[in-house]
Scaffold this motif. Structure first.
Motif, PDB file in Angstrom:
ATOM      1  N   ASP A  70      35.629 -34.180 -36.010  1.00  0.00           N
ATOM      2  CA  ASP A  70      36.992 -33.787 -35.682  1.00  0.00           C
ATOM      3  C   ASP A  70      37.607 -33.044 -36.864  1.00  0.00           C
ATOM      4  OD1 ASP A  70      36.839 -34.937 -33.199  1.00  0.00           O
ATOM      5  OD2 ASP A  70      37.711 -36.830 -33.839  1.00  0.00           O
ATOM      6  N   MET A  71      38.223 -31.916 -36.566  1.00  0.00           N
ATOM      7  CA  MET A  71      38.877 -31.123 -37.598  1.00  0.00           C
ATOM      8  C   MET A  71      40.381 -31.163 -37.368  1.00  0.00           C
ATOM      9  SD  MET A  71      36.388 -29.718 -39.428  1.00  0.00           S
ATOM     10  CE  MET A  71      36.965 -28.228 -40.191  1.00  0.00           C
ATOM     11  N   GLY A  72      41.144 -31.328 -38.426  1.00  0.00           N
ATOM     12  CA  GLY A  72      42.594 -31.251 -38.336  1.00  0.00           C
ATOM     13  C   GLY A  72      43.019 -29.794 -38.319  1.00  0.00           C
ATOM     14  N   GLU A  73      44.207 -29.539 -37.817  1.00  0.00           N
ATOM     15  CA  GLU A  73      44.726 -28.165 -37.760  1.00  0.00           C
ATOM     16  C   GLU A  73      46.020 -28.098 -38.544  1.00  0.00           C
ATOM     17  OE1 GLU A  73      45.062 -27.464 -33.554  1.00  0.00           O
ATOM     18  OE2 GLU A  73      43.059 -26.595 -33.491  1.00  0.00           O
ATOM     19  N   ILE A  74      46.114 -27.114 -39.443  1.00  0.00           N
ATOM     20  CA  ILE A  74      47.313 -26.893 -40.235  1.00  0.00           C
ATOM     21  C   ILE A  74      47.769 -25.462 -39.991  1.00  0.00           C
ATOM     22  CG2 ILE A  74      48.264 -26.803 -42.563  1.00  0.00           C
ATOM     23  CD1 ILE A  74      46.103 -28.842 -43.368  1.00  0.00           C
ATOM     24  N   TYR A  75      48.978 -25.301 -39.466  1.00  0.00           N
ATOM     25  CA  TYR A  75      49.538 -23.977 -39.200  1.00  0.00           C
ATOM     26  C   TYR A  75      50.546 -23.639 -40.299  1.00  0.00           C
ATOM     27  CZ  TYR A  75      47.434 -23.975 -34.583  1.00  0.00           C
ATOM     28  OH  TYR A  75      46.534 -23.996 -33.556  1.00  0.00           O
ATOM     29  N   LEU A  76      50.135 -22.800 -41.244  1.00  0.00           N
ATOM     30  CA  LEU A  76      51.053 -22.349 -42.285  1.00  0.00           C
ATOM     31  C   LEU A  76      51.972 -21.261 -41.735  1.00  0.00           C
ATOM     32  CD1 LEU A  76      48.661 -22.242 -45.366  1.00  0.00           C
ATOM     33  CD2 LEU A  76      50.227 -24.065 -44.670  1.00  0.00           C
ATOM     34  N   SER A  77      51.408 -20.392 -40.904  1.00  0.00           N
ATOM     35  CA  SER A  77      52.175 -19.348 -40.217  1.00  0.00           C
ATOM     36  C   SER A  77      51.373 -18.909 -39.008  1.00  0.00           C
ATOM     37  CB  SER A  77      52.468 -18.169 -41.154  1.00  0.00           C
ATOM     38  OG  SER A  77      51.273 -17.634 -41.675  1.00  0.00           O
ATOM     39  N   TRP A  78      52.056 -18.265 -38.059  1.00  0.00           N
ATOM     40  CA  TRP A  78      51.394 -17.831 -36.836  1.00  0.00           C
ATOM     41  C   TRP A  78      52.130 -16.627 -36.260  1.00  0.00           C
ATOM     42  CZ3 TRP A  78      54.300 -22.153 -37.490  1.00  0.00           C
ATOM     43  CH2 TRP A  78      55.425 -22.292 -36.715  1.00  0.00           C
ATOM     44  N   CYS A  79      51.480 -15.935 -35.299  1.00  0.00           N
ATOM     45  CA  CYS A  79      52.054 -14.759 -34.652  1.00  0.00           C
ATOM     46  C   CYS A  79      52.800 -15.171 -33.393  1.00  0.00           C
ATOM     47  CB  CYS A  79      50.953 -13.765 -34.271  1.00  0.00           C
ATOM     48  SG  CYS A  79      50.097 -13.043 -35.682  1.00  0.00           S
ATOM     49  N   VAL A 108      51.122  -4.634 -36.973  1.00  0.00           N
ATOM     50  CA  VAL A 108      50.905  -5.669 -35.964  1.00  0.00           C
ATOM     51  C   VAL A 108      50.650  -6.992 -36.682  1.00  0.00           C
ATOM     52  CG1 VAL A 108      50.006  -4.098 -34.201  1.00  0.00           C
ATOM     53  CG2 VAL A 108      48.438  -5.142 -35.829  1.00  0.00           C
ATOM     54  N   CYS A 109      50.950  -8.065 -35.984  1.00  0.00           N
ATOM     55  CA  CYS A 109      50.722  -9.402 -36.531  1.00  0.00           C
ATOM     56  C   CYS A 109      49.275  -9.801 -36.255  1.00  0.00           C
ATOM     57  CB  CYS A 109      51.686 -10.395 -35.891  1.00  0.00           C
ATOM     58  SG  CYS A 109      51.626 -12.025 -36.644  1.00  0.00           S
ATOM     59  N   LYS A 110      48.587 -10.268 -37.296  1.00  0.00           N
ATOM     60  CA  LYS A 110      47.193 -10.689 -37.154  1.00  0.00           C
ATOM     61  C   LYS A 110      47.037 -12.095 -37.716  1.00  0.00           C
ATOM     62  CE  LYS A 110      44.934  -6.244 -37.091  1.00  0.00           C
ATOM     63  NZ  LYS A 110      43.806  -5.464 -37.543  1.00  0.00           N
ATOM     64  N   GLY A 111      46.398 -12.948 -36.921  1.00  0.00           N
ATOM     65  CA  GLY A 111      46.144 -14.318 -37.343  1.00  0.00           C
ATOM     66  C   GLY A 111      44.798 -14.446 -38.034  1.00  0.00           C
ATOM     67  N   ASP A 112      44.701 -15.424 -38.902  1.00  0.00           N
ATOM     68  CA  ASP A 112      43.466 -15.691 -39.620  1.00  0.00           C
ATOM     69  C   ASP A 112      43.288 -17.197 -39.710  1.00  0.00           C
ATOM     70  OD1 ASP A 112      41.136 -15.082 -41.038  1.00  0.00           O
ATOM     71  OD2 ASP A 112      42.165 -15.159 -42.970  1.00  0.00           O
ATOM     72  N   GLN A 113      42.056 -17.639 -39.871  1.00  0.00           N
ATOM     73  CA  GLN A 113      41.791 -19.067 -40.032  1.00  0.00           C
ATOM     74  C   GLN A 113      40.693 -19.264 -41.054  1.00  0.00           C
ATOM     75  OE1 GLN A 113      40.589 -20.077 -36.010  1.00  0.00           O
ATOM     76  NE2 GLN A 113      38.496 -20.383 -36.684  1.00  0.00           N
ATOM     77  N   ARG A 114      40.782 -20.377 -41.774  1.00  0.00           N
ATOM     78  CA  ARG A 114      39.748 -20.755 -42.736  1.00  0.00           C
ATOM     79  C   ARG A 114      39.642 -22.266 -42.724  1.00  0.00           C
ATOM     80  NH1 ARG A 114      42.158 -22.493 -47.623  1.00  0.00           N
ATOM     81  NH2 ARG A 114      44.365 -21.963 -47.714  1.00  0.00           N
ATOM     82  N   THR A 115      38.536 -22.771 -43.192  1.00  0.00           N
ATOM     83  CA  THR A 115      38.367 -24.216 -43.246  1.00  0.00           C
ATOM     84  C   THR A 115      38.501 -24.680 -44.687  1.00  0.00           C
ATOM     85  OG1 THR A 115      35.979 -23.984 -43.426  1.00  0.00           O
ATOM     86  CG2 THR A 115      36.868 -24.325 -41.226  1.00  0.00           C
ATOM     87  N   SER A 116      39.063 -25.870 -44.822  1.00  0.00           N
ATOM     88  CA  SER A 116      39.200 -26.503 -46.121  1.00  0.00           C
ATOM     89  C   SER A 116      38.996 -27.992 -45.910  1.00  0.00           C
ATOM     90  CB  SER A 116      40.581 -26.223 -46.711  1.00  0.00           C
ATOM     91  OG  SER A 116      40.733 -26.914 -47.935  1.00  0.00           O
ATOM     92  N   VAL A 125      41.274 -27.046 -40.457  1.00  0.00           N
ATOM     93  CA  VAL A 125      41.287 -25.611 -40.180  1.00  0.00           C
ATOM     94  C   VAL A 125      42.703 -25.152 -40.495  1.00  0.00           C
ATOM     95  CG1 VAL A 125      40.991 -23.799 -38.469  1.00  0.00           C
ATOM     96  CG2 VAL A 125      39.581 -25.856 -38.349  1.00  0.00           C
ATOM     97  N   ILE A 126      42.833 -24.175 -41.387  1.00  0.00           N
ATOM     98  CA  ILE A 126      44.140 -23.692 -41.820  1.00  0.00           C
ATOM     99  C   ILE A 126      44.378 -22.320 -41.197  1.00  0.00           C
ATOM    100  CG2 ILE A 126      45.545 -23.053 -43.806  1.00  0.00           C
ATOM    101  CD1 ILE A 126      43.846 -25.074 -45.417  1.00  0.00           C
ATOM    102  N   TYR A 127      45.479 -22.207 -40.453  1.00  0.00           N
ATOM    103  CA  TYR A 127      45.835 -20.967 -39.765  1.00  0.00           C
ATOM    104  C   TYR A 127      46.956 -20.261 -40.528  1.00  0.00           C
ATOM    105  CZ  TYR A 127      43.241 -22.961 -35.869  1.00  0.00           C
ATOM    106  OH  TYR A 127      42.253 -23.504 -35.086  1.00  0.00           O
ATOM    107  N   THR A 128      46.807 -18.958 -40.696  1.00  0.00           N
ATOM    108  CA  THR A 128      47.836 -18.139 -41.321  1.00  0.00           C
ATOM    109  C   THR A 128      47.979 -16.837 -40.537  1.00  0.00           C
ATOM    110  OG1 THR A 128      46.211 -17.160 -42.820  1.00  0.00           O
ATOM    111  CG2 THR A 128      47.468 -19.045 -43.661  1.00  0.00           C
ATOM    112  N   ALA A 129      49.086 -16.161 -40.737  1.00  0.00           N
ATOM    113  CA  ALA A 129      49.320 -14.870 -40.080  1.00  0.00           C
ATOM    114  C   ALA A 129      49.933 -13.910 -41.084  1.00  0.00           C
ATOM    115  CB  ALA A 129      50.236 -15.042 -38.883  1.00  0.00           C
TER     116      ALA A 129
END
Length: 91
Positions: A29-38, A63-71, A75-79
């Motif tokens: 199971d991976m946690g999700e962290i949304y720092l920013s989003w579109c 345009v707004c583009k989302g990105d994700q990385r694992t730490s 899973v850390i989401y940024t835009a």
């Protein structure tokens, strides 16, 4: 020949418990962290008052583009705002 078989079984008996203990520690199971989003062409970010528009991408003709990385186990989401992709090298 017998010693090779015994050695192989001994090695296998040591290896299998370590693999199963690893599987018990990591459940996948991976946690999700949304720092920013579109959202509607804007970069949105949480603040103490709730979600706020960090940047309006359309205002800068981007345009707004989302990105994700694992730490670790997250899973850390940024835009960010980025230039639009140019199709076929022309626009």
């Amino acid at each position: 020949m017998k010693s090779i078989l015994v050695l192989s079984l001994l090695t296998l008996s040591v290896t299998l418990p370590s693999v199963s203990s690893f599987a018990q520690k990591y459940d996948g199971d991976m946690g999700e962290i949304y720092l920013s989003w579109c959202e509607q062409g804007n970069v949105i970010q949480n603040s103490l008052q709730g979600p706020v528009i960090k940047k309006n991408c359309a205002a800068s003709q981007q345009v707004c583009k989302g990105d994700q990385r694992t730490s670790g186990k997250n899973v850390i989401y940024t835009a960010t705002c980025a230039d639009a992709d140019v199709r076929y090298g022309r626009e």
